[in-house]
Design a protein around this motif. Structure first.
Motif, mmCIF file in Angstrom:
data_model
loop_
_atom_site.group_PDB
_atom_site.id
_atom_site.type_symbol
_atom_site.label_atom_id
_atom_site.label_comp_id
_atom_site.label_asym_id
_atom_site.label_seq_id
_atom_site.Cartn_x
_atom_site.Cartn_y
_atom_site.Cartn_z
ATOM 1 N N SER A 153 0.923 -0.987 -0.334
ATOM 2 C CA SER A 153 -0.422 0.181 -0.224
ATOM 3 C C SER A 153 1.091 1.248 0.266
ATOM 4 O O SER A 153 0.907 2.299 -0.555
ATOM 5 N N ILE A 154 1.864 1.536 0.178
ATOM 6 C CA ILE A 154 2.508 2.477 0.393
ATOM 7 C C ILE A 154 3.684 2.469 -0.542
ATOM 8 O O ILE A 154 3.404 3.623 -1.189
ATOM 9 N N LEU A 155 3.894 1.914 -1.259
ATOM 10 C CA LEU A 155 4.727 1.686 -2.638
ATOM 11 C C LEU A 155 3.840 1.724 -3.498
ATOM 12 O O LEU A 155 3.821 3.165 -3.975
ATOM 13 N N LYS A 156 2.610 2.005 -3.278
ATOM 14 C CA LYS A 156 1.356 2.426 -4.562
ATOM 15 C C LYS A 156 1.256 3.497 -4.346
ATOM 16 O O LYS A 156 1.196 4.121 -5.582
ATOM 17 N N GLU A 157 0.523 3.851 -2.589
ATOM 18 C CA GLU A 157 0.159 5.374 -2.469
ATOM 19 C C GLU A 157 1.493 6.037 -2.872
ATOM 20 O O GLU A 157 1.344 7.086 -3.764
ATOM 21 N N ASP A 158 2.720 5.995 -2.177
ATOM 22 C CA ASP A 158 3.275 7.060 -2.334
ATOM 23 C C ASP A 158 4.964 6.813 -4.210
ATOM 24 O O ASP A 158 5.598 7.934 -3.846
ATOM 25 N N LYS A 159 3.867 5.917 -5.076
ATOM 26 C CA LYS A 159 4.801 5.545 -5.857
ATOM 27 C C LYS A 159 6.274 5.559 -6.086
ATOM 28 O O LYS A 159 6.836 6.245 -6.882
ATOM 29 N N LEU A 160 7.270 4.738 -4.986
ATOM 30 C CA LEU A 160 7.991 4.230 -4.819
ATOM 31 C C LEU A 160 8.819 3.683 -5.127
ATOM 32 O O LEU A 160 8.147 2.523 -6.021
ATOM 33 N N ASP A 161 10.419 3.873 -5.507
ATOM 34 C CA ASP A 161 11.010 2.621 -6.324
ATOM 35 C C ASP A 161 12.500 2.043 -5.444
ATOM 36 O O ASP A 161 12.973 3.502 -5.291
ATOM 37 N N LEU A 162 12.679 1.355 -4.706
ATOM 38 C CA LEU A 162 13.822 1.334 -3.662
ATOM 39 C C LEU A 162 15.081 0.719 -4.671
ATOM 40 O O LEU A 162 15.665 0.895 -3.306
ATOM 41 N N SER A 163 15.237 1.281 -5.464
ATOM 42 C CA SER A 163 16.218 1.324 -5.850
ATOM 43 C C SER A 163 16.714 2.986 -5.913
ATOM 44 O O SER A 163 17.868 3.349 -6.115
ATOM 45 N N ARG A 164 15.615 3.867 -5.019
ATOM 46 C CA ARG A 164 16.622 5.308 -4.879
ATOM 47 C C ARG A 164 16.347 5.099 -3.299
ATOM 48 O O ARG A 164 16.122 4.647 -2.528
ATOM 49 N N GLU A 165 17.657 5.783 -3.364
ATOM 50 C CA GLU A 165 17.930 6.392 -1.593
ATOM 51 C C GLU A 165 16.769 6.773 -0.874
ATOM 52 O O GLU A 165 16.343 6.307 0.420
ATOM 53 N N ASP A 166 16.247 7.640 -1.948
ATOM 54 C CA ASP A 166 15.493 8.850 -0.604
ATOM 55 C C ASP A 166 13.619 8.547 -0.710
ATOM 56 O O ASP A 166 13.336 8.011 0.449
ATOM 57 N N HIS A 167 13.980 6.755 -1.481
ATOM 58 C CA HIS A 167 12.303 6.054 -1.890
ATOM 59 C C HIS A 167 12.542 5.192 -0.100
ATOM 60 O O HIS A 167 11.952 5.189 0.530
ATOM 61 N N LEU A 168 14.015 4.975 -0.030
ATOM 62 C CA LEU A 168 14.144 3.387 0.534
ATOM 63 C C LEU A 168 13.913 4.761 1.943
ATOM 64 O O LEU A 168 13.036 3.320 2.819
ATOM 65 N N VAL A 169 13.998 5.417 2.267
ATOM 66 C CA VAL A 169 13.840 5.995 3.644
ATOM 67 C C VAL A 169 12.526 6.516 4.008
ATOM 68 O O VAL A 169 11.978 5.913 4.945
ATOM 69 N N ARG A 170 11.842 6.898 2.517
ATOM 70 C CA ARG A 170 10.241 6.961 3.064
ATOM 71 C C ARG A 170 10.016 6.248 3.677
ATOM 72 O O ARG A 170 9.300 6.391 3.810
ATOM 73 N N PHE A 171 9.939 5.016 2.672
ATOM 74 C CA PHE A 171 9.253 3.790 2.205
ATOM 75 C C PHE A 171 9.249 3.147 3.966
ATOM 76 O O PHE A 171 8.374 2.578 5.050
ATOM 77 N N PHE A 172 10.495 3.104 4.516
ATOM 78 C CA PHE A 172 10.591 2.303 5.715
ATOM 79 C C PHE A 172 10.370 3.340 6.851
ATOM 80 O O PHE A 172 9.800 2.477 7.930
ATOM 81 N N THR A 173 10.222 4.352 6.956
ATOM 82 C CA THR A 173 9.696 5.344 7.930
ATOM 83 C C THR A 173 8.285 5.024 7.823
ATOM 84 O O THR A 173 7.583 4.976 9.308
ATOM 85 N N LYS A 174 7.344 4.970 6.646
ATOM 86 C CA LYS A 174 6.130 4.572 7.031
ATOM 87 C C LYS A 174 6.214 3.146 7.216
ATOM 88 O O LYS A 174 5.116 3.020 8.132
ATOM 89 N N LEU A 175 7.198 2.515 6.616
ATOM 90 C CA LEU A 175 7.125 0.744 7.432
ATOM 91 C C LEU A 175 6.310 0.948 8.686
ATOM 92 O O LEU A 175 5.471 0.270 9.215
ATOM 93 N N ASN A 176 7.887 1.836 9.419
ATOM 94 C CA ASN A 176 7.439 1.299 10.658
ATOM 95 C C ASN A 176 6.967 1.943 11.878
ATOM 96 O O ASN A 176 7.035 2.162 12.680
ATOM 97 N N GLU A 177 6.220 2.685 10.832
ATOM 98 C CA GLU A 177 4.845 4.202 11.806
ATOM 99 C C GLU A 177 4.473 2.592 12.324
ATOM 100 O O GLU A 177 4.019 1.845 12.167
ATOM 101 N N LYS A 178 4.078 3.208 13.629
ATOM 102 C CA LYS A 178 2.697 2.377 14.653
ATOM 103 C C LYS A 178 1.492 2.544 14.179
ATOM 104 O O LYS A 178 0.981 3.653 13.955
#
Length: 231
Positions: free
Chosen positions: A206-231
């Protein structure tokens, strides 16, 4: 709040982490080692850049000139007296290394201007207790990256009568869950998704789709895990 501060530190340059201490940094004189006859480089970045260094004995030191020798995992800095030293990592809590601006301008999209490094990951194979590794995310999922410059001797061939030595740059990502289970991963979306626990798969997608993230990018990796780690 801690997670948002971490996210901001990775995305923006010139971040202030506290007050400057007047206590000298500890270390040993930098060795006069020449790599002139070795192809490649032992450094993370060839050019000198600036770093913020948090220590347990000297507080925070800001805008310190540095080069990071990733072959020996030694942080070479210029101290208050103007001398080049290898920083004593016994007293290092964290360092934030600024990436040279030319690399941001000419590099691949999504490069982080600041890279956070910490110790304490010696439970990961190949990482020593004092080794500084790049921390991209912290929480239920922690993502670290080990930079290394391996010194190798290529096989002798007819074009090289005496084989020379060369540094070969390497980077390895490790995903660590809250139970300290470690998985070596590539910075690819599908690879990271497969490494997550099954219970977290739907949230991750859901995070990947909503934010249109590409995890080969450093900034997208940080954004992805920041949201994934949210309670």
């Amino acid at each position: 709040m801690k997670k948002y501060l971490f996210f901001a530190a990775m995305l923006f340059s010139g971040v202030s982490f506290g007050q400057i201490s007047n206590v000298d940094m500890n270390g040993t004189p930098a060795r006069l080692t020449t790599y002139s006859e070795i192809e490649g480089s032992p450094y993370l970045f060839n050019d000198w850049a600036k770093a913020d260094i948090g220590t347990t004995n000297a507080g925070l030191k800001q805008d310190v000139a540095y080069r990071f020798n990733i072959h020996d995992n030694e942080l070479e800095v210029v101290n208050e007296a103007g001398n080049k030293i290898y920083l004593n990592k016994d007293y290092v809590e964290y360092v934030v290394l600024q990436r040279p601006s030319i690399l941001i301008a000419e590099g691949t999209p999504g490069l982080l201007p600041n890279l956070l490094f910490k110790k304490g990951f010696d439970f990961v194979r190949g990482i020593g207790p004092k080794d500084l590794v790049n921390v991209l995310a912290e929480g239920d999922y922690t993502l670290i990256r080990r930079f290394y410059s391996d010194l190798v001797t290529p096989p002798k061939n007819s074009y090289a009568p005496t084989p020379g030595r060369m540094f070969v740059f390497e980077e390895t990502y490790y995903l660590i869950d809250k139970d300290e289970n470690v998985t070596s991963v590539k910075n690819k979306t599908n690879t990271i998704l497969k490494a997550l626990k099954e219970a977290d798969q739907e949230k991750a997608k859901s995070i990947l789709k909503e934010d249109k993230l590409d995890l080969s990018r450093e900034d997208h990796l940080v954004r992805f895990f920041t949201k994934l780690n949210e309670k």
